[in-house]
Design an enzyme around this catalytic site. Structure first.
Site, PDB file in Angstrom:
ATOM      1  N   LYS A 194       0.622  -1.225  -0.268  1.00  0.00           N
ATOM      2  CA  LYS A 194       0.152  -0.327  -0.110  1.00  0.00           C
ATOM      3  C   LYS A 194       1.000   0.961   0.375  1.00  0.00           C
ATOM      4  O   LYS A 194       2.170   1.319   0.467  1.00  0.00           O
ATOM      5  CB  LYS A 194      -1.408  -0.595   1.303  1.00  0.00           C
ATOM      6  N   SER A 240      -9.239   0.580   2.779  1.00  0.00           N
ATOM      7  CA  SER A 240      -9.261   1.509   2.217  1.00  0.00           C
ATOM      8  C   SER A 240      -7.299   1.013   1.031  1.00  0.00           C
ATOM      9  O   SER A 240      -7.134   1.083  -0.099  1.00  0.00           O
ATOM     10  CB  SER A 240      -8.414   3.299   2.493  1.00  0.00           C
ATOM     11  N   SER A 253      -9.587  -1.357   7.263  1.00  0.00           N
ATOM     12  CA  SER A 253      -9.032  -1.040   5.809  1.00  0.00           C
ATOM     13  C   SER A 253      -8.022  -2.723   5.396  1.00  0.00           C
ATOM     14  O   SER A 253      -7.705  -2.104   3.904  1.00  0.00           O
ATOM     15  CB  SER A 253      -8.248  -0.067   5.766  1.00  0.00           C
TER      16      SER A 253
END
Ligand code: GLN
Length: 495
Positions: free
Chosen positions: A80, A155, A179
């Site tokens: 990420k 996310s 997330s």
């Protein structure tokens, strides 16, 4: 025989370490698969093609010299874009970090590299990890590999889509309120939120420091266990990181859960679930029963306050953490005549240009909740209710070894469907926020597909630092569900 890109983390590392397959070949296979699926799913913000090749070559040379590169030898991973990797750009999918290059490497990433992993690239996310769909990225919309008209969840939607789509067998995201678990659920893979303090946050861009944790995303439970094994453990550079030694997660993972008590939270409003998710939820409970668990009912009445508490606490912490992005210290600075005659104007102009609408909304909410006139009414109150929820969960864990809920109240939803309704989006986090707020480990494990061919997921929570038991339960569910990640890329004809 499976293609190289289909291999599990364990298989890749085994073959690379035993010289059956060179790491260079694994990396080429991952790059080729990525080139195939990336135009469909847009999981990455940047692919480190040359660096990945060099790194794989280096691993092969070490193996030829008789060295062991480690338990992730040659395993391609996606990160990420809020994890610092020295010398690489990092954006948190925000314009305010345009031009920022990481001066150091996050502890978790250092450990991945030390274990022989090959970083394939920086994956997309909601801006500053704020969102449940990955649509809040300032740069691109990532699509769900099962159905390209749906969100991958957020996310950490980029690494989740990369793993589900077959680009890499292992991804890493951060989970502040769900997330990692929620995109894992919507994308049909395994995703973990470790106990708070199990993994160092050093080098992870802070969102809400009291709940942020880094966690792995993988196509099966054993691979997720291996991923956590490598990154977990004490780190003097993060004072909130626990000194507790890390258990061997694979040692007892196949032992099953016969005789364990699994608590079903009575207060879950099954009526609030989509029909598909209600069915998936019942199916998940069936798998636990078939695996020999004893299902008991527990009560956590404050569950329905979790989202409200989370959005007060997380936005409050975010408003403080994001104050550092001021146009001076990091990334983008507002320019243009008349925009900034003095320092205050420069801050305002840089932040107005650099942050997207959801991040601004969170900063305003958090600043309001912490303001002197309202602090007690919002932040203080949220903390109070949180203490009550903690007590309720402690009591539940006296009756049960594990607690289960659905991971998400719905299957993957359509791109754009909730984009204009922040409250609907926030409600996606109803089941994931309790473990975030209380620090408990919580894992998402796939249970099957709904009638529309979209993945379903069960969330299993454990006692603090009892990841090993949660892994055993997830592995038992996985065996019963006989799950295999095989995304359909529906919509590819049209798109
Ligand atoms: N969806 C939640 C939010 O928007 C959780 C985000 C996260 O875990 N980073 O805040």
């Amino acid at each position: 025989m499976s293609e190289l890109w289909e291999l599990s983390v364990e298989d890749v590392a085994r073959r690379v370490r035993s010289r059956e397959v060179p790491a260079a070949e694994v990396t080429e296979a991952a790059l080729a698969r990525t080139a195939q699926v990336e135009p469909l799913i847009s999981a990455y913000l940047e692919i480190f093609t040359e660096e990945a090749r060099q790194r794989a070559g280096g691993i092969d040379r070490r193996i030829a010299a008789g060295e062991d590169p480690g338990p992730l030898a040659g395993v391609p991973v996606a990160l990420k874009d809020n994890l610092n990797v020295a010398g690489h750009r990092l954006t948190c999918a925000s314009r305010i970090l345009e031009g920022y290059v990481a001066p150091y490497t996050a502890t978790a990433v250092e450990r991945l590299l030390a274990a022989g992993a090959v970083i394939l690239g920086r994956a997309n996310m909601d801006e500053f990890a704020m969102g449940s769909s990955c649509e809040n990225s300032a740069f691109q919309t990532t699509r769900n590999p099962w159905d390209l008209s749906k969100v991958p969840g957020g996310s950490s939607g980029g690494p989740a889509a990369a793993v589900a789509g077959g680009s890499v067998p292992l991804g890493f995201g951060s989970d502040t309120g769900g997330s990692v678990r929620q995109p894992a659920a919507l994308s049909g893979i395994v995703g973990l939120k470790p106990t708070y303090g199990r993994v160092s946050r050093y080098g992870l861009v802070a969102f809400a420091s009291s709940t942020d944790q880094i966690g792995p995303l993988a196509r099966n439970v054993r691979d997720a266990a291996l991923g956590l094994q490598v990154i977990a453990g004490p780190d003097p550079r993060d004072a909130t990181c626990s000194d507790r030694p890390v258990e061997d997660y694979l040692a007892r993972i196949e032992e099953g859960i016969s005789g364990l008590k699994v608590g079903v939270i009575r207060d879950i409003d099954v009526a609030g679930l989509s029909l598909a998710s209600a069915r998936g939820w019942r199916e998940g409970l069936g798998f636990l029963e078939r695996a020999g668990a004893e299902i008991v009912e527990v009560s956590v009445p404050s569950l329905d306050a979790a989202v409200a508490m989370y959005y007060v606490i997380a936005t409050s912490e975010a408003s403080a953490n994001l104050a550092r992005f001021d146009g001076v210290r990091y990334g983008r600075r507002a320019s243009g005549k008349g925009r900034a005659d003095n320092l205050a104007d420069l801050y305002v102009a840089s932040r107005s240009e650099g942050f997207g609408p959801e991040v601004k909304r969170r900063i305003m909410l958090g600043t309001f909740a912490l303001s002197s006139g309202y602090y007690e009414a919002y932040y203080g109150r949220a903390r109070g209710v949180l203490e009550r929820m903690r007590r309720e969960l402690d009591a539940a864990f006296e009756q049960a070894d594990l607690l289960v809920t659905p991971t998400s109240p719905t299957s993957a939803f359509g791109i754009g469907e909730k984009a204009d309704d922040p409250l609907a989006m926030y409600l996606s986090d109803i089941f994931t926020t309790p473990a975030s707020l209380t620090g408990l480990p919580a894992f998402a494990v796939p249970t099957g597909l709904d009638d529309d061919g979209l993945p379903q997921s069960l969330q299993i929570m454990g006692r603090m630092f009892d990841e090993a038991t949660v892994f055993r339960a997830c592995r038992a569910v996985e065996r019963e569900a006989a799950w295999r990640v095989a995304p359909t890329f529906r919509g590819v004809e049209a798109g």
